[in-house]
Design a protein around this motif. Sequence first.
Motif, PDB file in Angstrom:
ATOM      1  N   UNK A 209       0.842  -1.189   0.000  1.00 18.17           N
ATOM      2  CA  UNK A 209       0.000   0.000   0.000  1.00 18.17           C
ATOM      3  C   UNK A 209       0.875   1.236   0.000  1.00 18.17           C
ATOM      4  N   UNK A 210       0.235   2.394   0.049  1.00 17.10           N
ATOM      5  CA  UNK A 210       0.948   3.653   0.153  1.00 17.10           C
ATOM      6  C   UNK A 210       1.290   3.883   1.627  1.00 17.10           C
ATOM      7  N   UNK A 211       2.577   3.866   1.958  1.00 15.44           N
ATOM      8  CA  UNK A 211       3.015   3.956   3.345  1.00 15.44           C
ATOM      9  C   UNK A 211       3.065   5.417   3.771  1.00 15.44           C
ATOM     10  N   UNK A 212       2.351   5.805   4.823  1.00 18.98           N
ATOM     11  CA  UNK A 212       2.425   7.192   5.300  1.00 18.98           C
ATOM     12  C   UNK A 212       3.824   7.528   5.807  1.00 18.98           C
ATOM     13  N   UNK A 213       4.249   8.749   5.551  1.00 17.17           N
ATOM     14  CA  UNK A 213       5.569   9.196   5.997  1.00 17.17           C
ATOM     15  C   UNK A 213       5.609   9.263   7.529  1.00 17.17           C
ATOM     16  N   UNK A 214       6.641   8.672   8.109  1.00 16.86           N
ATOM     17  CA  UNK A 214       6.816   8.721   9.556  1.00 16.86           C
ATOM     18  C   UNK A 214       6.163   7.599  10.316  1.00 16.86           C
ATOM     19  N   UNK A 215       5.484   6.684   9.633  1.00 14.82           N
ATOM     20  CA  UNK A 215       4.848   5.577  10.334  1.00 14.82           C
ATOM     21  C   UNK A 215       5.917   4.644  10.898  1.00 14.82           C
ATOM     22  N   UNK A 216       5.663   4.101  12.071  1.00 10.30           N
ATOM     23  CA  UNK A 216       6.648   3.255  12.740  1.00 10.30           C
ATOM     24  C   UNK A 216       5.938   2.181  13.535  1.00 10.30           C
ATOM     25  N   UNK A 217       6.707   1.263  14.035  1.00 11.31           N
ATOM     26  CA  UNK A 217       6.167   0.170  14.836  1.00 11.31           C
ATOM     27  C   UNK A 217       5.390   0.719  16.035  1.00 11.31           C
ATOM     28  N   UNK A 218       4.207   0.144  16.261  1.00 11.06           N
ATOM     29  CA  UNK A 218       3.387   0.548  17.387  1.00 11.06           C
ATOM     30  C   UNK A 218       2.270   1.502  17.046  1.00 11.06           C
ATOM     31  N   UNK A 219       2.291   2.097  15.849  1.00 17.04           N
ATOM     32  CA  UNK A 219       1.220   3.020  15.462  1.00 17.04           C
ATOM     33  C   UNK A 219      -0.089   2.265  15.238  1.00 17.04           C
TER      34      UNK A 219
ATOM     35  N   UNK B 120      -3.466   1.884  13.177  1.00 21.25           N
ATOM     36  CA  UNK B 120      -3.893   2.217  11.819  1.00 21.25           C
ATOM     37  C   UNK B 120      -5.257   1.584  11.533  1.00 21.25           C
ATOM     38  N   UNK B 121      -5.860   2.087  10.462  1.00 19.10           N
ATOM     39  CA  UNK B 121      -7.121   1.533   9.957  1.00 19.10           C
ATOM     40  C   UNK B 121      -6.932   1.174   8.491  1.00 19.10           C
ATOM     41  N   UNK B 122      -7.282  -0.054   8.144  1.00 20.28           N
ATOM     42  CA  UNK B 122      -7.170  -0.528   6.763  1.00 20.28           C
ATOM     43  C   UNK B 122      -8.565  -0.495   6.139  1.00 20.28           C
ATOM     44  N   UNK B 123      -8.697   0.253   5.031  1.00 19.85           N
ATOM     45  CA  UNK B 123      -9.962   0.316   4.300  1.00 19.85           C
ATOM     46  C   UNK B 123     -10.002  -0.835   3.299  1.00 19.85           C
ATOM     47  N   UNK B 124     -10.744  -1.871   3.651  1.00 19.64           N
ATOM     48  CA  UNK B 124     -10.882  -3.054   2.802  1.00 19.64           C
ATOM     49  C   UNK B 124     -12.300  -3.085   2.262  1.00 19.64           C
TER      50      UNK B 124
ATOM     51  N   UNK C 268     -13.762  -1.241   7.543  1.00 23.49           N
ATOM     52  CA  UNK C 268     -12.607  -0.558   8.120  1.00 23.49           C
ATOM     53  C   UNK C 268     -12.075  -1.432   9.245  1.00 23.49           C
ATOM     54  N   UNK C 269     -10.872  -1.906   9.059  1.00 25.61           N
ATOM     55  CA  UNK C 269     -10.273  -2.853  10.003  1.00 25.61           C
ATOM     56  C   UNK C 269      -9.119  -2.160  10.728  1.00 25.61           C
ATOM     57  N   UNK C 270      -9.157  -2.209  12.024  1.00 24.85           N
ATOM     58  CA  UNK C 270      -8.105  -1.579  12.831  1.00 24.85           C
ATOM     59  C   UNK C 270      -7.010  -2.589  13.161  1.00 24.85           C
ATOM     60  N   UNK C 271      -5.807  -2.082  13.299  1.00 20.64           N
ATOM     61  CA  UNK C 271      -4.676  -2.935  13.640  1.00 20.64           C
ATOM     62  C   UNK C 271      -3.507  -2.120  14.164  1.00 20.64           C
ATOM     63  N   UNK C 272      -2.457  -2.828  14.526  1.00 19.40           N
ATOM     64  CA  UNK C 272      -1.244  -2.202  15.053  1.00 19.40           C
ATOM     65  C   UNK C 272      -0.082  -2.516  14.131  1.00 19.40           C
ATOM     66  N   UNK C 273       0.697  -1.501  13.798  1.00 18.95           N
ATOM     67  CA  UNK C 273       1.829  -1.666  12.880  1.00 18.95           C
ATOM     68  C   UNK C 273       2.933  -2.465  13.578  1.00 18.95           C
ATOM     69  N   UNK C 274       3.389  -3.522  12.924  1.00 14.99           N
ATOM     70  CA  UNK C 274       4.517  -4.306  13.407  1.00 14.99           C
ATOM     71  C   UNK C 274       5.811  -3.924  12.705  1.00 14.99           C
TER      72      UNK C 274
ATOM     73  N   UNK D 209      -6.235   0.654   1.464  1.00 11.83           N
ATOM     74  CA  UNK D 209      -5.773   1.973   1.871  1.00 11.83           C
ATOM     75  C   UNK D 209      -5.498   1.966   3.372  1.00 11.83           C
ATOM     76  N   UNK D 210      -4.450   2.684   3.743  1.00  8.40           N
ATOM     77  CA  UNK D 210      -4.007   2.692   5.130  1.00  8.40           C
ATOM     78  C   UNK D 210      -4.180   4.091   5.705  1.00  8.40           C
ATOM     79  N   UNK D 211      -4.832   4.172   6.845  1.00  9.19           N
ATOM     80  CA  UNK D 211      -5.065   5.452   7.524  1.00  9.19           C
ATOM     81  C   UNK D 211      -4.516   5.342   8.942  1.00  9.19           C
ATOM     82  N   UNK D 212      -3.679   6.286   9.335  1.00  8.84           N
ATOM     83  CA  UNK D 212      -3.110   6.296  10.682  1.00  8.84           C
ATOM     84  C   UNK D 212      -4.103   6.951  11.637  1.00  8.84           C
ATOM     85  N   UNK D 213      -4.375   6.276  12.732  1.00  7.58           N
ATOM     86  CA  UNK D 213      -5.325   6.776  13.729  1.00  7.58           C
ATOM     87  C   UNK D 213      -4.608   7.601  14.788  1.00  7.58           C
TER      88      UNK D 213
END
Length: 425
Positions: free
Chosen positions: A225-235, A237-241, A245-251, A321-325
């Motif tokens: 996907x399109x990776x948001x600038x500055x995203x890191x482990x622990x953020x 996020x919400x995945x638009x499928x 809308x599915x929520x998760x944690x960045x590994x 699509x990836x959205x940072x919460x």
Amino acid sequence: MQSIPSNLLVEVLLGLYLGLLTGIVPAFVAGSLGFLVRYFTGVTLPGFGVVVLALSIASVQGGLLGLVEPTIAQSPRLLIAVLVVLMLALYAHNQGDKLGAELPRRLSFTRLRQRTLSADVVELVGSVGQVSVRPTGEIRDMEGYPPLSPALRQSLKAGSWKLPADLPLSELEARIEERLRTDHDLADVDVTMDEQARATIVAAPPSGSLSRRVPAGQRAVSIATLVPTGIARGDEVTVRAGERSITGTVLSARSEIDDERAAGAALDTPLDEVATDGGEDAESAIADPKPNASAAGGPGRVTIAVARRDVKPILEVESPRLVVRSRGTSREFEALALVKREGYAIRRFTVGATGSDDEATDFDTTASTADVTILAVRRQGSETGGRRHGWVFGPGIERRLEAGDEAFVAGPDDATEAFVEAIAR
């Protein structure tokens, strides 16, 4: 001019001899008592008591000599011996009293065991001393773990860390171990330092780092996907499928820009400088970016942890699509803002060595001093009772502050600043 009788000169010499011989024990006792009384009570033992004590001990020894030579009591040598005994006892008492006043009262075996850095390696940055710690020798493998990869071994060997120079070696070792675990995600690490700021490192490579970060009951899913600038482990996020809308944690997150930078670093590093053990080629031995570094942004791949039921919907979408919460405002910053709004301040400082042990560096940590309350103190050694990093939080702190301790204090802004300026180094 009348000459001195030979028998009188003999009596004087015998008196000096007997005084020195008899005065050793009274002088030792008087000096020891003077030191102990001054060291533990701070009171000087009276000179009259020293005289009485010395004469009492000398009389016992003189009585024994009288049994051997009964005429000693009627000879001038007795008076000279007594004077010598008293002078030795008073001198020994004076030296013992002086030693008891000058010796630090808080000398402990824990402090004696705490080795410090040599003054030759300390760098002065302004008024603060710093030290640059570098590895020495080879980075050794930890027993019971797989061997380190050549890339990780090279990265550890090229490391350098700047730390405060006023900390004992045990605390410096703990801080370097914590940094290595954070920066390289090591499974285990052990650091040993000497007085010349040379570190010997024994490390274990990351083992199952991804599976250890996945919470129980969830699954790790990688998506392009399109990776948001500055995203890191622990953020979060919400995945638009599709419609969901599915929520998760960045590994982990990696973009194409990150790959290009890694490739550029590989080109800048000569392959003949990278040592391998035959298990992989030199190109794969170039160090990867830090596992907890933020992504540069752009097209790439992100691995997130989601619930088991959400794995299939995410994999079925071609272009998720990836959205940072937003996590909201940090509660710690909100608390500090409230404290500052009320005119209070929280400061962290290191206790300096100014003043005597009973004045500037002695403060009761169980109560507030001049409206300033000590919240926590950083201790080292066995006094921490196994607490992590040596922090002891109040109330319940029974020991006074000493030079070299780190502390957090809180109180009115002006009073806190004055308190810190008075005792901070």
